[in-house]
Design an enzyme around this catalytic site. Structure first.
Site, PDB file in Angstrom:
ATOM      1  N   ASP A  40      -5.773   3.740  -3.588  1.00  0.00           N
ATOM      2  CA  ASP A  40      -4.963   2.895  -2.730  1.00  0.00           C
ATOM      3  C   ASP A  40      -3.938   3.826  -2.062  1.00  0.00           C
ATOM      4  O   ASP A  40      -3.697   4.939  -2.549  1.00  0.00           O
ATOM      5  CB  ASP A  40      -4.270   1.832  -3.596  1.00  0.00           C
TER       6      ASP A  40
ATOM      7  N   SER B 222      -4.001  -1.574   4.497  1.00  0.00           N
ATOM      8  CA  SER B 222      -3.113  -1.336   5.635  1.00  0.00           C
ATOM      9  C   SER B 222      -3.852  -0.930   6.896  1.00  0.00           C
ATOM     10  O   SER B 222      -4.713  -0.051   6.886  1.00  0.00           O
ATOM     11  CB  SER B 222      -2.101  -0.241   5.277  1.00  0.00           C
TER      12      SER B 222
ATOM     13  N   ASP C 239      -0.461   2.780  -0.162  1.00  0.00           N
ATOM     14  CA  ASP C 239       0.960   2.437  -0.352  1.00  0.00           C
ATOM     15  C   ASP C 239       1.284   2.273  -1.837  1.00  0.00           C
ATOM     16  O   ASP C 239       0.739   1.387  -2.491  1.00  0.00           O
ATOM     17  CB  ASP C 239       1.283   1.103   0.338  1.00  0.00           C
TER      18      ASP C 239
ATOM     19  N   ARG D 215      -0.972  -8.189   5.816  1.00  0.00           N
ATOM     20  CA  ARG D 215       0.293  -8.540   6.470  1.00  0.00           C
ATOM     21  C   ARG D 215       0.435 -10.061   6.591  1.00  0.00           C
ATOM     22  O   ARG D 215       1.466 -10.627   6.232  1.00  0.00           O
ATOM     23  CB  ARG D 215       0.291  -7.903   7.877  1.00  0.00           C
TER      24      ARG D 215
HETATM   25  C1  BG6 Z   1      -0.947  -2.632   1.628  1.00  0.00           C
HETATM   26  C2  BG6 Z   1       0.444  -2.919   1.162  1.00  0.00           C
HETATM   27  O1  BG6 Z   1      -1.280  -1.320   1.369  1.00  0.00           O
HETATM   28  O2  BG6 Z   1      -1.077  -2.874   3.025  1.00  0.00           O
HETATM   29  C3  BG6 Z   1       0.843  -4.338   1.544  1.00  0.00           C
HETATM   30  O3  BG6 Z   1       0.515  -2.784  -0.243  1.00  0.00           O
HETATM   31  C4  BG6 Z   1       0.679  -4.513   3.045  1.00  0.00           C
HETATM   32  O4  BG6 Z   1       2.176  -4.561   1.166  1.00  0.00           O
HETATM   33  C5  BG6 Z   1      -0.764  -4.205   3.445  1.00  0.00           C
HETATM   34  O5  BG6 Z   1       1.001  -5.847   3.428  1.00  0.00           O
HETATM   35  C6  BG6 Z   1      -0.998  -4.309   4.949  1.00  0.00           C
HETATM   36  O6  BG6 Z   1      -0.316  -3.275   5.588  1.00  0.00           O
HETATM   37  P1  BG6 Z   1      -0.137  -3.140   7.160  1.00  0.00           P
HETATM   38  O7  BG6 Z   1       0.344  -1.726   7.347  1.00  0.00           O
HETATM   39  O8  BG6 Z   1      -1.468  -3.371   7.809  1.00  0.00           O
HETATM   40  O9  BG6 Z   1       0.853  -4.170   7.559  1.00  0.00           O
HETATM   41 MG    MG Z   2      -0.465  -0.266  -3.107  1.00  0.00          MG
END
Ligand code: BG6
Ligand code: MG
Length: 213
Positions: free
Chosen positions: A9, A116, A11, A49
């Site tokens: 992963d 993300s 973040d 998101r």
């Molecule tokens: C994940 C995070 O990696 O990505 C979440 O842990 C986040 O908190 C998700 O909402 C989506 O991220 P992004 O950058 O597309 O808004």
């Molecule tokens: Mg994470």
């Protein structure tokens, strides 16, 4: 456990952008006056998101149109991306760099499995985009973690079956996703105290003690 590939992963595992997600959401939803704290933020880990906003709005009495929700997501992302411009190669810890390089040295393919949509932007800023053999991210995903889709795509890109891959996660939703996909899961951070993590580690390089190949 013998593994042939590792899916990380992003973040909260490779970098600490989880803090930026928190700050950006806090600022974006402030005008609504909705209660939001770090405990609620932990439930947003690994979650898309749009679904993150739905979790935040559980504490909101009013009602928002889908347009207002889309606009809040956009505001959050703009604040988040502004915070991301502070990222540099200095934000990759020595332990993370050592782990990635050791796996590469051992010939173990490595991938990112992140919800993300900013994954590539972040990896570029950190200067480690090229080190990964595959990147499976939030773009084009139809289901958010705890669905295993993001990890199954990563394993497919690595051409490895799920039961030959480790999934390293800081989110409970990510551990659930890894387990659902038939991966061996490794919990770090918040997920290091989650009972469903197959292995629990304190620092990333601890995975090097698990037997690979
Ligand atoms: C994940 C995070 O990696 O990505 C979440 O842990 C986040 O908190 C998700 O909402 C989506 O991220 P992004 O950058 O597309 O808004
Ligand atoms: Mg994470």
């Amino acid at each position: 456990m013998q593994y042939k590939g590792v899916i990380f992963d992003l973040d909260g595992v490779i970098c600490f952008t989880d803090r930026f997600h928190y700050l950006a959401w806090k600022q974006a939803v402030e005008p609504l006056g909705v209660y939001f704290d770090e405990k609620i933020n932990d439930r947003l880990r690994g979650v898309s998101r749009e679904q993150s906003l739905e979790i935040i709005l559980e504490k909101y009495d009013g009602k928002l149109s889908s347009q207002e929700k889309a606009s809040l997501c956009e505001t959050k992302n703009n604040i988040y991306k502004q915070l991301l411009t502070n990222l540099s190669p200095n934000d990759v810890s020595e332990d993370v760099m050592f782990t990635l390089c050791s796996l590469k040295h051992r010939g173990v393919p490595i991938a990112i499995g992140s919800s993300s949509k900013n994954t590539r932007f972040i990896l570029e800023r950190l200067g480690i985009l090229e080190i990964f053999d595959a990147i499976s991210d939030g773009n084009g995903l139809t289901k958010s973690k705890p669905d295993p889709e993001v990890f199954l795509k990563a394993a497919n890109m690595l051409q490895l079956p799920p039961d030959k891959c480790l999934v390293v996660e800081d989110a409970e939703s990510g551990i659930d996703a890894g387990n659902a996909g038939g991966f061996t899961t490794v919990g770090i951070g918040v997920a290091a105290s989650y009972e469903k993590s197959n292995y629990k580690i304190n620092k990333l390089s601890d995975i090097l003690q698990l037997k690979g190949n």
